[in-house]
Design a protein around this motif. Structure first.
Motif, short mmCIF file in Angstrom:
data_model
loop_
_atom_site.label_atom_id
_atom_site.label_comp_id
_atom_site.label_asym_id
_atom_site.label_seq_id
_atom_site.Cartn_x
_atom_site.Cartn_y
_atom_site.Cartn_z
N UNK A 9 -3.81 -2.89 0.22
CA UNK A 9 -3.39 -1.97 -0.83
C UNK A 9 -3.20 -2.74 -2.14
N UNK A 10 -2.50 -3.86 -2.07
CA UNK A 10 -2.16 -4.63 -3.25
C UNK A 10 -3.40 -5.10 -4.01
N UNK A 11 -4.46 -5.44 -3.28
CA UNK A 11 -5.63 -6.04 -3.92
C UNK A 11 -6.66 -5.04 -4.45
N UNK A 12 -6.41 -3.76 -4.34
CA UNK A 12 -7.38 -2.77 -4.83
C UNK A 12 -7.71 -2.97 -6.31
N UNK A 13 -6.72 -3.11 -7.22
CA UNK A 13 -7.07 -3.35 -8.64
C UNK A 13 -7.83 -4.66 -8.84
N UNK A 23 12.20 -0.18 2.65
CA UNK A 23 12.31 -1.07 1.49
C UNK A 23 10.98 -1.74 1.17
N UNK A 24 10.23 -2.09 2.23
CA UNK A 24 8.93 -2.74 2.00
C UNK A 24 7.99 -1.86 1.19
N UNK A 25 8.15 -0.56 1.32
CA UNK A 25 7.25 0.34 0.58
C UNK A 25 7.55 0.35 -0.91
N UNK A 26 8.75 -0.07 -1.29
CA UNK A 26 9.14 -0.01 -2.69
C UNK A 26 9.17 -1.37 -3.37
N UNK A 27 9.02 -2.45 -2.61
CA UNK A 27 9.01 -3.79 -3.20
C UNK A 27 7.59 -4.33 -3.08
N UNK A 28 6.91 -4.49 -4.20
CA UNK A 28 5.46 -4.73 -4.17
C UNK A 28 5.09 -6.04 -3.47
N UNK A 29 5.96 -7.03 -3.47
CA UNK A 29 5.60 -8.31 -2.86
C UNK A 29 5.42 -8.19 -1.35
N UNK A 30 5.90 -7.09 -0.75
CA UNK A 30 5.74 -6.88 0.68
C UNK A 30 4.63 -5.88 1.01
#
Length: 595
Positions: free
Chosen positions: A261-265, A249-256
Motif C-alpha cells: 500500500x505504502x509504495x503505490x505512489x 493503530x497500525x492503520x492510522x500510523x503510516x510507518x506500519x
C-alpha cells in the motif's frame, strides 16, 4: 526465499482460504454448466435455495455434513448450522448437537496427536501450515502456569485452541481432566453461536436483498457473522483487546502500513521516471556488478565477496560462510563448526537466508545445541560472525563520472525494550506499551520462550535484537552522525567495489562516536538498488517527508542507471525481473562494464 515467497509464507491461511473459495466457485459453476439429469436433484438442492426443499439431502445427511465441516472450521460450521436451521433444513437442536459432536471429535484428535506424535510432528513440513513450534511452546507455558482453566478459556480466544490442545497432549495432561474442561467449553460456546446465527439468520432472510438472491445473501451473512465472531472473541480478553487496538493503530500510523500500500505512489513516480529515461528497467544499471542492480533476489554472499575486492572494506567486514542448499544438515553443521573453529568465533552467531529481504528468517543462535535445527537443508544460507553494539545504516550513491560519492542518509536504529515492575509478565509489559502493541505479534513471536517470565522491578528487557523495521526495530534520522571523515571512508570502501554505485549498508558499531570518526564499525550486509533510505521511518517525519525522500532516491537511481547505460551497461530485461520475483536465477547482462 523471494519477496513473493515470504509473503505467501506469512499469509498461508489467507492462501488456504483463497483455495477454498476457488473450489467452491468451481463447484458452483460446474453445476451451473452441467446439463446432465444425474445432477438435477443435487443442483436444485445446492443452487436453487428459493425453490428447493432439500429432499435430496435428508436431515441426517445435513447432520453428518455439519460434523465434517467442523474439521475445516469449527466457527464456520456453527454459523452454517444456525443458517441451515433458520431455513428449516435441519432442526435447531440437531444442528447444535452435530456441531458439538464434530468439535468434540476434532479436539480429541488434536489432543491425541500431541500425545502420540509429540514435538517431532512440529518439524514436519505439512504440520507447519497449521501449527508452529513457537505457538505450541507459548500455549504450553500458559497451560503449565495457569492450569486447566486455560483449556476452557481457549474456546473463546481466537488462535489458541489448536496449539493449546496439541500442547496439552505433548505435556501428557490428564486425558479425563482435559476432556471435562473442553467439553464444558463446547457446551457453552456451541449453543451460543448456533442459536445466535439461527435467530439473526431467520430475520436476515426477510430482507429484500435475500429475496433477490438467497444463495448470495446467505454467503454474505455467513462471512459477516464469522468476522463478527472473530472480533467478539478478541474483545472477550484483555490480550485480545490490546492486540485489536494495535491492529487499529497500525492503520492510522503510516510507518506500519503494508509495503504494497505504502509504495503505490512510488511505483507511479518510478513509471514517470521510466518514461523520462525511455526505459522501464534502466535503474538496474545503477549497480552493474550486481544482477539486476540488486532489484530483488540478489545473493548476500556474492555481494560480500564483491566487497572483498575493496582493500578499504576488508577491516570492516564480518567473517561469513556460504552454505549451499545441496548440503545436508549434517554437512552444513560440520562446515559451520569448522568455520567457527578456524576463525576463533564463539556463540552467538547469525544465520540467515542467502536471499531475503526485511530481516526475513534472520536468526541469532545463542548456543551450539540450537545450531543444527536452524540449518535448513533445502535453502542457501549465510553463516555470519555476530557483532555486538549499536546498529545503523548508511545510504550511499555516486554518479559514475563524479570524483566523489555522497552519503544520502543515515539511520540510527534502536532496539525497543520494556521495564519490569516485579509483577507483570513480559507478555503483559509488551501489550501495555502503546508503541509495542502496533507490532505485538512480531514481539510476542520473537520472545515466545520467555513471555511468562516476570522481570524484576526496574529491569530493562530488550525485546528485539535485529535491526529491521518490519521486525520491530525503531528507526530514527541519524543525520547527526554524518561527518566528512565518515563520508570519505564510506566512499573509499565503495570505490573499491567496481560496479557498485548505489545502495545501503547495514552496520554495527561499538559506539556512535567511533562511527562518526570512520572507525570501529562492521558491515553486516550491503543492499542494492531497491534499498530504502530507512531514516524515513523516524516518527517525526510526515508521510509527505517520506515520499519526498523516496522520490529523490529513485530519481538518483534512474540517473545513475542512465549514465551507466551510456558507458555500456545493459538494463535487465523485464522478463528477467519477473523471473527474479518468482525466485528464479538470471544471468547478468554481458557488457564490458558489467563484467
Amino acid at each position: 526465499m523471494t519477496f513473493l515467497g515470504q509473503n505467501l509464507e506469512k499469509r498461508r491461511w489467507l492462501a488456504a482460504f483463497g483455495v477454498c473459495l476457488f473450489l467452491l466457485a468451481a463447484f458452483y459453476f460446474g453445476f451451473n454448466l452441467s446439463q446432465s439429469e444425474n445432477f438435477a436433484v443435487l443442483k436444485s438442492g445446492f443452487l436453487d435455495l428459493q425453490n428447493a426443499d432439500f429432499d435430496g439431502f435428508s436431515p441426517t445427511a445435513v447432520f453428518f455434513l455439519l460434523i465434517a465441516a467442523t474439521m475445516i472450521s469449527e466457527d464456520l460450521a456453527c454459523i452454517a448450522g444456525g443458517v441451515l436451521a433458520s431455513q428449516g433444513k435441519i432442526e435447531l437442536f440437531p444442528a447444535i448437537l452435530a456441531c458439538a459432536v464434530g468439535i468434540f471429535i476434532g479436539d480429541i484428535l488434536t489432543f491425541l496427536a500431541g500425545r502420540i506424535l509429540g514435538r517431532r510432528a512440529l518439524k514436519w513440513k505439512i504440520t507447519s501450515y497449521f501449527l508452529t513450534e513457537e505457538a505450541v511452546e507459548r500455549s504450553s507455558h500458559w497451560l503449565e502456569r495457569r492450569g486447566m482453566k486455560t483449556v476452557f478459556i481457549s474456546r473463546f480466544v481466537f488462535g489458541m485452541r489448536l496449539p493449546l490442545y496439541f500442547g496439552a497432549g505433548v505435556l501428557k495432561t490428564s486425558f479425563w481432566r482435559f476432556t471435562l474442561y473442553f467439553s464444558l467449553a463446547v457446551a457453552v460456546w456451541t449453543p451460543i453461536v448456533v442459536i445466535a446465527t439461527y435467530k439473526i439468520g431467520a430475520e436476515a432472510v426477510k430482507m429484500s436483498f435475500f429475496n433477490q438472491n438467497l444463495w448470495l445473501g446467505l454467503i454474505v451473512f455467513v462471512v459477516i457473522f464469522y468476522v463478527f465472531i472473530r472480533i467478539l472473541q478478541q474483545l472477550l480478553t484483555w490480550k485480545g483487546r490490546r492486540m485489536l487496538r494495535g491492529k487499529i493503530k497500525r492503520r492510522f500510523i503510516w510507518e506500519f502500513w503494508s509495503v504494497r500500500i505504502f509504495y503505490i505512489p512510488v511505483v507511479f513516480y518510478a513509471a514517470y521516471l521510466a518514461l523520462k529515461h525511455r526505459s522501464l528497467t534502466v535503474f538496474t544499471c545503477a549497480n552493474p556488478a550486481i544482477p539486476a542492480g540488486g532489484f530483488i533476489g540478489e545473493s548476500k554472499d556474492e555481494i560480500l565477496r564483491g566487497l572483498h575486492q575493496s582493500e578499504a572494506a576488508k577491516p570492516f567486514l564480518l567473517k561469513h560462510l556460504f552454505l549451499p542448499a545441496e548440503f545436508s544438515t549434517e554437512e552444513k553443521l560440520q562446515k559451520a563448526s569448522d568455520f567457527m573453529a578456524e576463525n576463533d568465533l564463539s556463540f552467538p552467531i547469525v544465520i540467515k537466508p542467502d536471499v531475503g529481504e526485511r530481516g526475513f528468517n534472520v536468526q541469532i543462535v545463542e548456543k551450539r545445541e540450537d545450531l543444527a535445527e536452524k540449518l535448513s537443508p533445502d535453502e542457501n544460507l549465510s553463516l555470519q560472525e555476530f557483532a555486538a553494539g549499536e546498529e545503523t545504516s548508511v545510504f550511499y550513491y555516486r554518479y559514475p563520472n563524479a570524483e566523489k560519492g555522497e552519503i544520502f542518509s543515515i539511520t540510527e536504529k534502536r532496539f525497543p525494550s520494556v521495564t519490569g515492575d516485579g509483577e507483570s509478565t513480559l507478555e503483559e509489559l509488551i501489550l501495555r506499551d502503546e508503541r509495542a502493541i502496533c507490532l505485538a505479534e512480531k514481539y510476542l513471536e520473537r520472545n515466545a520462550e520467555r513471555l511468562e517470565t516476570i522481570p524484576e522491578t526496574g529491569e530493562t528487557v530488550q525485546i528485539i535484537d535485529i535491526g529491521t523495521h518490519s521486525r520491530g526495530a525503531i528507526f530514527l534520522d541519524g543525520g547527526w552522525l554524518k561527518t566528512e571523515i565518515l563520508e570519505s571512508k564510506i566512499d573509499e570502501i565503495c570505490r573499491g567495489f567496481k560496479g557498485f554505485n548505489f545502495g545501503r549498508f547495514d552496520i554495527r558499531v561499538k559506539s556512535f562516536e567511533d562511527f562518526s570518526a570512520g572507525k570501529k564499525f562492521k558491515i553486516i550486509e550491503l543492499n542494492g538498488v531497491t534499498s530504502e533510505a530507512t531514516n524515513i521511518y523516524d516518527p517525526k517525519n510526515s508521510l509527505f517527508d517520506a515520499y519526498r525522500t523516496l522520490f529523490s532516491q529513485w530519481k538518483i537511481a534512474f540517473e545513475i542507471g542512465a549514465e551507466n547505460r551510456k558507458l555500456g551497461a545493459k538494463p535487465t530485461k523485464i522478463k528477467d525481473l519477473v523471473k527474479l520475483i518468482f525466485g528464479k536465477q538470471i544471468q547478468n547482462p554481458q557488457s564490458e562494464i558489467q563484467n
